[in-house]
Design a protein around this motif. Structure first.
Motif, short mmCIF file in Angstrom:
data_model
loop_
_atom_site.label_atom_id
_atom_site.label_comp_id
_atom_site.label_asym_id
_atom_site.label_seq_id
_atom_site.Cartn_x
_atom_site.Cartn_y
_atom_site.Cartn_z
N TRP A 51 -49.92 -18.55 107.38
CA TRP A 51 -48.64 -19.25 107.31
C TRP A 51 -48.77 -20.46 108.21
CZ3 TRP A 51 -48.41 -13.84 108.51
CH2 TRP A 51 -48.02 -13.01 107.44
N LYS A 52 -48.55 -21.65 107.69
CA LYS A 52 -48.77 -22.87 108.45
C LYS A 52 -47.46 -23.65 108.58
CE LYS A 52 -52.10 -24.01 109.73
NZ LYS A 52 -52.74 -23.68 111.03
N PRO A 53 -46.85 -23.66 109.76
CA PRO A 53 -45.65 -24.48 109.96
C PRO A 53 -46.04 -25.96 110.01
CG PRO A 53 -46.31 -23.47 112.04
CD PRO A 53 -47.23 -22.92 110.98
N ARG A 54 -45.57 -26.75 109.08
CA ARG A 54 -45.95 -28.15 109.00
C ARG A 54 -44.77 -29.06 109.29
NH1 ARG A 54 -50.95 -28.43 106.70
NH2 ARG A 54 -51.05 -30.31 107.99
N THR A 55 -45.08 -30.26 109.73
CA THR A 55 -44.04 -31.21 110.11
C THR A 55 -43.22 -31.65 108.91
OG1 THR A 55 -45.44 -31.99 111.92
CG2 THR A 55 -43.61 -33.42 111.25
N LYS A 56 -43.87 -31.90 107.78
CA LYS A 56 -43.16 -32.40 106.60
C LYS A 56 -43.35 -31.46 105.42
CE LYS A 56 -43.53 -37.32 107.80
NZ LYS A 56 -44.02 -38.65 107.34
N PRO A 57 -42.30 -31.31 104.60
CA PRO A 57 -42.46 -30.49 103.40
C PRO A 57 -43.45 -31.15 102.44
CG PRO A 57 -40.39 -31.69 103.34
CD PRO A 57 -40.96 -31.90 104.72
N GLY A 58 -44.11 -30.32 101.67
CA GLY A 58 -45.09 -30.85 100.73
C GLY A 58 -46.51 -30.77 101.25
N SER A 59 -46.67 -30.62 102.58
CA SER A 59 -48.00 -30.42 103.14
C SER A 59 -48.44 -28.98 102.85
CB SER A 59 -47.99 -30.66 104.66
OG SER A 59 -47.56 -31.96 104.96
N PHE A 60 -49.72 -28.74 102.96
CA PHE A 60 -50.24 -27.39 102.72
C PHE A 60 -49.69 -26.45 103.80
CE2 PHE A 60 -53.74 -24.29 103.59
CZ PHE A 60 -53.56 -23.53 102.44
N GLU A 61 -48.91 -25.46 103.36
CA GLU A 61 -48.24 -24.56 104.30
C GLU A 61 -48.86 -23.17 104.32
OE1 GLU A 61 -44.13 -24.99 103.06
OE2 GLU A 61 -43.83 -26.59 104.54
N GLY A 62 -50.12 -23.08 103.90
CA GLY A 62 -50.82 -21.81 103.94
C GLY A 62 -50.67 -21.03 102.65
N VAL A 63 -51.56 -20.06 102.48
CA VAL A 63 -51.54 -19.26 101.25
C VAL A 63 -50.59 -18.07 101.35
CG1 VAL A 63 -53.89 -19.93 100.63
CG2 VAL A 63 -53.53 -17.89 102.05
N GLY A 64 -50.10 -17.78 102.56
CA GLY A 64 -49.16 -16.68 102.73
C GLY A 64 -49.81 -15.33 102.55
N LEU A 65 -49.06 -14.41 101.94
CA LEU A 65 -49.51 -13.02 101.82
C LEU A 65 -50.85 -12.88 101.11
CD1 LEU A 65 -46.11 -11.29 100.89
CD2 LEU A 65 -47.25 -11.34 103.11
N ALA A 66 -51.16 -13.82 100.24
CA ALA A 66 -52.43 -13.75 99.51
C ALA A 66 -53.63 -13.76 100.45
CB ALA A 66 -52.53 -14.93 98.53
N GLY A 67 -53.47 -14.30 101.66
CA GLY A 67 -54.58 -14.39 102.59
C GLY A 67 -54.87 -13.11 103.36
N LEU A 68 -53.91 -12.19 103.40
CA LEU A 68 -54.13 -10.97 104.20
C LEU A 68 -55.28 -10.11 103.65
CD1 LEU A 68 -50.45 -10.01 105.09
CD2 LEU A 68 -52.24 -10.81 106.65
N PRO A 69 -55.41 -9.93 102.34
CA PRO A 69 -56.58 -9.16 101.86
C PRO A 69 -57.90 -9.83 102.22
CG PRO A 69 -54.89 -9.29 100.14
CD PRO A 69 -54.47 -10.22 101.24
N TRP A 70 -57.92 -11.15 102.31
CA TRP A 70 -59.15 -11.84 102.69
C TRP A 70 -59.51 -11.49 104.13
CZ3 TRP A 70 -57.06 -17.28 100.95
CH2 TRP A 70 -56.75 -17.24 99.58
N LEU A 71 -58.50 -11.47 105.01
CA LEU A 71 -58.76 -11.12 106.40
C LEU A 71 -59.22 -9.66 106.52
CD1 LEU A 71 -55.83 -12.87 108.36
CD2 LEU A 71 -58.11 -13.73 107.82
N LYS A 72 -58.61 -8.79 105.73
CA LYS A 72 -59.02 -7.39 105.73
C LYS A 72 -60.49 -7.27 105.31
CE LYS A 72 -56.23 -4.25 104.09
NZ LYS A 72 -55.28 -3.54 103.18
N ARG A 73 -60.90 -8.09 104.35
CA ARG A 73 -62.29 -8.06 103.89
C ARG A 73 -63.23 -8.54 105.01
NH1 ARG A 73 -65.06 -11.47 98.88
NH2 ARG A 73 -67.18 -10.66 99.25
N VAL A 74 -62.81 -9.57 105.75
CA VAL A 74 -63.61 -10.03 106.89
C VAL A 74 -63.84 -8.88 107.86
CG1 VAL A 74 -63.55 -11.48 108.97
CG2 VAL A 74 -62.90 -12.45 106.76
N LYS A 75 -62.78 -8.17 108.16
CA LYS A 75 -62.86 -7.05 109.10
C LYS A 75 -63.78 -5.95 108.57
CE LYS A 75 -59.69 -4.13 111.78
NZ LYS A 75 -58.26 -3.86 112.05
N ALA A 76 -63.64 -5.64 107.29
CA ALA A 76 -64.42 -4.55 106.70
C ALA A 76 -65.90 -4.89 106.59
CB ALA A 76 -63.86 -4.21 105.31
N GLU A 77 -66.21 -6.14 106.23
CA GLU A 77 -67.60 -6.50 105.96
C GLU A 77 -68.36 -7.00 107.18
OE1 GLU A 77 -68.25 -8.91 102.52
OE2 GLU A 77 -66.86 -7.76 101.27
N THR A 78 -67.67 -7.60 108.15
CA THR A 78 -68.37 -8.16 109.31
C THR A 78 -68.14 -7.37 110.59
OG1 THR A 78 -66.57 -9.61 110.04
CG2 THR A 78 -68.04 -10.46 108.31
#
Length: 353
Positions: A51-78
């Motif tokens: 989740w990325k708090p940005r100064t202006k709307p329209g900027s990339f504000e993060g992938v949100g919940l979709a990114g949590l499985p990616w982090l879980k995979r980092v933990k599991a594999e590395t």
């Protein structure tokens, strides 16, 4: 304040404790490729903002919940621990449910006591490590207050992250280091672990090694450095992110001084003096710039440079103020005299232009 060390099994407690990873989780491939590069170097804590708090709307504000499985995979594999920024009660809940090991509070959140209290309440009874970034503006009380709110909620594994402070002036760095503020923070809370985020202070990857070394010279406990397998393609903060290989070179070149060795305490104190002197020079330069602006105004309005009545009043007022700060009155008088003489000289130059 009774705090516990931020220790994690398998993480070497010696300085610097390293936290590294991309500014933002952008895709599963990007996250995994960066994580593998860092794991190969022995980095144990992986960071990524979802989740990325940005100064202006329209900027990339993060992938949100979709990114949590990616982090879980980092933990599991590395086997690395994973950490991300949270800014609300709901984000705390889903992050912990996904197995996030450590949380950090961003600078924009630290300035909001309501948000900090909400997050602290969500963590009551859960002693997960929480790192709190300094507020955007140089307000030490806000930083201390945020730390106290988490402490009162029962958390004990609390740390701070120094990421620099915003300035309206264009300087070399993206954010002003103002090293005296994290130093003052450690005086207020002596057992508080303090990390440095040189990526956000610098805004440019070429300055990250310099700022990392300064943090070590000031006895910081760890570093949080933004890394990306391909910074040129990053969707946020591309200029300040390093590759894992660049991070490896930085860590190999880093000099970590032993605070327990004879002379290291003196070296640390001298480094603090050096940083304060640099700030004094910055302030003097700004004061002289304003003096020149005053000279221009006086010239345009046909006013004399020297106004002795105002000067005498200012001197006496400043001397009284200096005494409240345990400064010798004669010392203050002499400094003010030198500053005033230089201000008059510069205003005279403006008058004759």
């Amino acid at each position: 304040m009774d705090l516990e060390p931020i220790t994690l099994p398998g993480v070497d407690p010696k300085r610097p404790i390293m936290i590294a990873g991309p500014c933002s989780a952008e895709s599963e491939e990007q996250v995994m490729q960066t994580a593998r590069g860092l794991a190969a170097q022995g980095i144990k804590i992986f960071r990524a903002g979802i989740w990325k708090p940005r100064t202006k709307p329209g900027s990339f504000e993060g992938v949100g919940l979709a990114g949590l499985p990616w982090l879980k995979r980092v933990k599991a594999e590395t086997g690395m621990y994973i950490t991300t920024e949270v800014a609300s009660r709901d984000q705390v809940g889903v992050a912990l449910a996904a197995g996030v090991d450590m949380l950090w509070i961003g600078a924009r959140t630290t300035v909001n006591p309501f948000a900090v209290q909400e997050i602290a309440g969500a963590l009551r009874g859960i002693n997960v490590p929480v790192l709190i970034k300094n507020p955007v503006n140089p307000e030490l009380d806000l930083w201390v207050g945020a730390i106290e709110r988490f402490h009162r909620a029962g958390l004990r594994r609390i740390g701070a992250i120094h990421r620099g402070f915003s300035s309206h002036e264009k300087k070399v760095f993206r954010n002003e280091p103002l090293w005296h503020l994290p130093i003052e923070l450690r005086y207020e809370i002596p057992n508080l672990p303090v990390f440095c985020d040189p990526s956000h202070i610098s805004g440019k990857r070429e300055f990250v090694p310099l700022l990392s070394q300064q943090a070590m010279d000031l006895n910081f406990d760890g570093l949080m450095i933004e890394t990306h397998h391909d910074p040129s393609s990053a969707m946020s903060d591309a200029k300040q992110q390093m590759t894992p290989d660049e991070l490896e070179k930085l860590l190999k070149s880093l000099i970590v001084r032993d605070e327990n060795r004879p002379g290291e305490k003196l070296s640390s104190l001298r480094n603090r003096i050096d940083h304060l002197d640099e700030q004094l020079l910055d302030l003097l330069a700004e004061r002289m710039r304003i003096s020149c602006e005053i000279g221009t105004y006086k010239k345009e309005h046909n006013m004399p440079v020297l106004q002795s009545t105002r000067y005498n009043e200012i001197v006496e007022e400043r001397i009284r103020l200096g005494c409240t700060k345990a400064l010798n009155s004669q010392f203050v008088r002499e400094i003010l005299l030198e500053i005033h003489e230089e201000s008059v000289r510069q205003q005279m130059e403006v008058m004759t232009e």
